[in-house]
Motif scaffolding. Structure first.
Motif, PDB file in Angstrom:
ATOM      1  N   ASN A   1       2.757   9.500  -6.804  1.00 36.12           N
ATOM      2  CA  ASN A   1       4.007   8.747  -6.829  1.00 36.12           C
ATOM      3  C   ASN A   1       4.192   7.907  -5.568  1.00 36.12           C
ATOM      4  OD1 ASN A   1       4.788   9.579  -9.374  1.00 36.12           O
ATOM      5  ND2 ASN A   1       5.856  11.388  -8.593  1.00 36.12           N
ATOM      6  N   GLY A   2       3.710   8.397  -4.443  1.00 32.03           N
ATOM      7  CA  GLY A   2       3.759   7.618  -3.203  1.00 32.03           C
ATOM      8  C   GLY A   2       2.906   6.362  -3.304  1.00 32.03           C
ATOM      9  N   ILE A   3       1.741   6.491  -3.915  1.00 30.77           N
ATOM     10  CA  ILE A   3       0.860   5.330  -4.113  1.00 30.77           C
ATOM     11  C   ILE A   3       1.541   4.322  -5.033  1.00 30.77           C
ATOM     12  CG2 ILE A   3      -1.329   4.571  -5.145  1.00 30.77           C
ATOM     13  CD1 ILE A   3      -2.519   7.267  -4.162  1.00 30.77           C
TER      14      ILE A   3
ATOM     15  N   LEU B   1      -5.021   5.312   2.887  1.00 35.89           N
ATOM     16  CA  LEU B   1      -4.736   4.056   3.572  1.00 35.89           C
ATOM     17  C   LEU B   1      -3.337   4.052   4.181  1.00 35.89           C
ATOM     18  CD1 LEU B   1      -6.069   1.481   0.949  1.00 35.89           C
ATOM     19  CD2 LEU B   1      -7.203   2.203   3.050  1.00 35.89           C
ATOM     20  N   ASN B   2      -3.226   3.482   5.377  1.00 38.53           N
ATOM     21  CA  ASN B   2      -1.895   3.251   5.924  1.00 38.53           C
ATOM     22  C   ASN B   2      -1.302   2.022   5.232  1.00 38.53           C
ATOM     23  OD1 ASN B   2      -2.749   0.837   7.251  1.00 38.53           O
ATOM     24  ND2 ASN B   2      -3.387   2.017   9.043  1.00 38.53           N
ATOM     25  N   HIS B   3      -0.046   1.738   5.474  1.00 39.10           N
ATOM     26  CA  HIS B   3       0.643   0.674   4.736  1.00 39.10           C
ATOM     27  C   HIS B   3      -0.034  -0.688   4.916  1.00 39.10           C
ATOM     28  CE1 HIS B   3       3.906  -1.380   2.720  1.00 39.10           C
ATOM     29  NE2 HIS B   3       3.977  -2.215   3.730  1.00 39.10           N
TER      30      HIS B   3
ATOM     31  N   PHE C   1      -3.352  -0.818   3.018  1.00 38.02           N
ATOM     32  CA  PHE C   1      -3.030  -0.837   1.594  1.00 38.02           C
ATOM     33  C   PHE C   1      -2.652  -2.264   1.175  1.00 38.02           C
ATOM     34  CE2 PHE C   1      -0.804   0.084  -2.315  1.00 38.02           C
ATOM     35  CZ  PHE C   1      -1.321   1.285  -2.777  1.00 38.02           C
ATOM     36  N   LYS C   2      -1.796  -2.890   1.979  1.00 43.70           N
ATOM     37  CA  LYS C   2      -1.343  -4.253   1.697  1.00 43.70           C
ATOM     38  C   LYS C   2      -2.510  -5.237   1.720  1.00 43.70           C
ATOM     39  CE  LYS C   2       2.066  -7.579   3.422  1.00 43.70           C
ATOM     40  NZ  LYS C   2       3.197  -7.750   4.350  1.00 43.70           N
ATOM     41  N   GLN C   3      -3.373  -5.137   2.734  1.00 44.14           N
ATOM     42  CA  GLN C   3      -4.514  -6.044   2.849  1.00 44.14           C
ATOM     43  C   GLN C   3      -5.474  -5.881   1.670  1.00 44.14           C
ATOM     44  OE1 GLN C   3      -6.060  -5.047   6.729  1.00 44.14           O
ATOM     45  NE2 GLN C   3      -5.071  -6.822   7.672  1.00 44.14           N
TER      46      GLN C   3
END
Length: 121
Positions: free
Chosen positions: A57-59, A90-92, A95-97
């Motif tokens: 759920n966090g992902i 992955l850190n935020h 994850f974004k990249q």
């Protein structure tokens, strides 16, 4: 993210997997289908192999947050994003990249394509 921006039914998922194309990087896979519609629709898939319900759920929460952030740059296609092993670590920023990278590979993310009406996802 509003319901109109989600791929929810098994029929829609199957259509995207069967008739769409796919692109991947090390952390994510994107299946996409070109459609003539007003805005994008996204489906999310996170395997139980990545962790318990809290982790999964966090992902998905990160996916939704970033897709909302990216929404002005996303083309009006249907797509499904699948998290691969390692995405849970992955850190935020990473994850974004990685998500932006795979969306660019698929041709779904275009920075010059800014539609202001999509801000209320």
């Amino acid at each position: 993210m509003r319901k109109s921006y989600r791929v929810k039914t098994e029929k829609d998922f199957s259509l995207i997997f069967d008739q769409g194309k796919s692109v991947a990087n090390r952390k994510f896979v994107v299946y996409f289908l070109v459609k003539d519609q007003a805005h994008f629709r996204v489906g999310l898939s996170v395997s139980k192999k990545l962790g318990n319900a809290v982790v999964r759920n966090g992902i998905k929460r990160q996916f939704r947050h970033l897709l909302q952030e990216f929404s002005p740059y996303l083309l009006a296609y249907d797509f499904v994003v699948i998290a691969r092993k390692g995405a849970e670590e992955l850190n935020h920023q990473d994850f974004k990249q990685n998500l932006r990278h795979v969306l660019k590979l698929a041709g779904l993310y275009q920075e010059g394509n800014n539609h202001e009406e999509k801000t209320n996802v």
